[in-house]
Design a protein around this motif. Structure first.
Motif, PDB file in Angstrom:
ATOM      1  N   TYR A  11     -11.004  18.940  -2.726  1.00 17.37           N
ATOM      2  CA  TYR A  11      -9.798  18.176  -2.418  1.00 17.37           C
ATOM      3  C   TYR A  11      -9.417  18.311  -0.940  1.00 17.37           C
ATOM      4  CZ  TYR A  11      -9.331  17.794  -7.463  1.00 17.37           C
ATOM      5  OH  TYR A  11      -9.553  17.529  -8.772  1.00 17.37           O
ATOM      6  N   VAL A  12      -9.634  19.460  -0.386  1.00 20.60           N
ATOM      7  CA  VAL A  12      -9.355  19.663   1.041  1.00 20.60           C
ATOM      8  C   VAL A  12     -10.302  18.822   1.883  1.00 20.60           C
ATOM      9  CG1 VAL A  12      -9.346  21.364   2.906  1.00 20.60           C
ATOM     10  CG2 VAL A  12      -8.426  21.979   0.669  1.00 20.60           C
ATOM     11  N   VAL A  13     -11.576  18.851   1.538  1.00 18.39           N
ATOM     12  CA  VAL A  13     -12.573  18.060   2.272  1.00 18.39           C
ATOM     13  C   VAL A  13     -12.281  16.570   2.131  1.00 18.39           C
ATOM     14  CG1 VAL A  13     -15.025  17.439   2.364  1.00 18.39           C
ATOM     15  CG2 VAL A  13     -14.356  19.824   2.138  1.00 18.39           C
ATOM     16  N   ALA A  14     -11.935  16.126   0.926  1.00 18.39           N
ATOM     17  CA  ALA A  14     -11.635  14.709   0.706  1.00 18.39           C
ATOM     18  C   ALA A  14     -10.430  14.278   1.530  1.00 18.39           C
ATOM     19  CB  ALA A  14     -11.387  14.445  -0.778  1.00 18.39           C
ATOM     20  N   SER A  15      -9.396  15.098   1.575  1.00 15.03           N
ATOM     21  CA  SER A  15      -8.215  14.712   2.359  1.00 15.03           C
ATOM     22  C   SER A  15      -8.524  14.685   3.850  1.00 15.03           C
ATOM     23  CB  SER A  15      -7.046  15.647   2.059  1.00 15.03           C
ATOM     24  OG  SER A  15      -7.307  16.946   2.528  1.00 15.03           O
ATOM     25  N   LEU A  16      -9.360  15.596   4.329  1.00 14.76           N
ATOM     26  CA  LEU A  16      -9.741  15.581   5.746  1.00 14.76           C
ATOM     27  C   LEU A  16     -10.591  14.352   6.077  1.00 14.76           C
ATOM     28  CD1 LEU A  16     -10.577  19.341   6.373  1.00 14.76           C
ATOM     29  CD2 LEU A  16      -8.595  18.056   7.194  1.00 14.76           C
ATOM     30  N   VAL A  17     -11.496  13.994   5.186  1.00 13.64           N
ATOM     31  CA  VAL A  17     -12.341  12.812   5.414  1.00 13.64           C
ATOM     32  C   VAL A  17     -11.487  11.549   5.424  1.00 13.64           C
ATOM     33  CG1 VAL A  17     -14.135  11.367   4.376  1.00 13.64           C
ATOM     34  CG2 VAL A  17     -14.464  13.823   4.553  1.00 13.64           C
ATOM     35  N   TYR A  18     -10.601  11.408   4.435  1.00 14.10           N
ATOM     36  CA  TYR A  18      -9.747  10.217   4.379  1.00 14.10           C
ATOM     37  C   TYR A  18      -8.774  10.171   5.555  1.00 14.10           C
ATOM     38  CZ  TYR A  18     -11.466   8.941  -0.218  1.00 14.10           C
ATOM     39  OH  TYR A  18     -12.255   8.541  -1.262  1.00 14.10           O
TER      40      TYR A  18
END
Length: 75
Positions: A11-18
């Protein structure tokens, strides 16, 4: 208390990517706005001439673009 289970890495990686994608799209949208208004030199108007009306307009455009990007990313 075990905090490792509270935050999952995906979830952290997804939020950083988005967030990165959103920032890139936002910068491209502002660049296009500057490109599509050849008669107005936006940064010269803002910095040198201190055009308040243009600053308010660009703020409104920025908010609109941000809302559209957030809606597109959120789904």
């Amino acid at each position: 208390m075990d905090v490792s289970g509270l935050i999952e890495l995906k979830y952290v990686v997804a939020s950083l990517v988005y967030s990165g994608i959103g920032l890139i799209v936002f910068v491209i949208a502002f660049w296009l706005l500057d490109l599509l208004t050849p008669k107005v030199q936006v940064w010269k108007e803002l910095c040198e001439k201190r055009n308040t009306a243009l600053a308010i307009f660009l703020g409104a455009v920025a908010l609109g673009i941000a809302i559209i990007i957030a809606s597109a990313i959120h789904g």
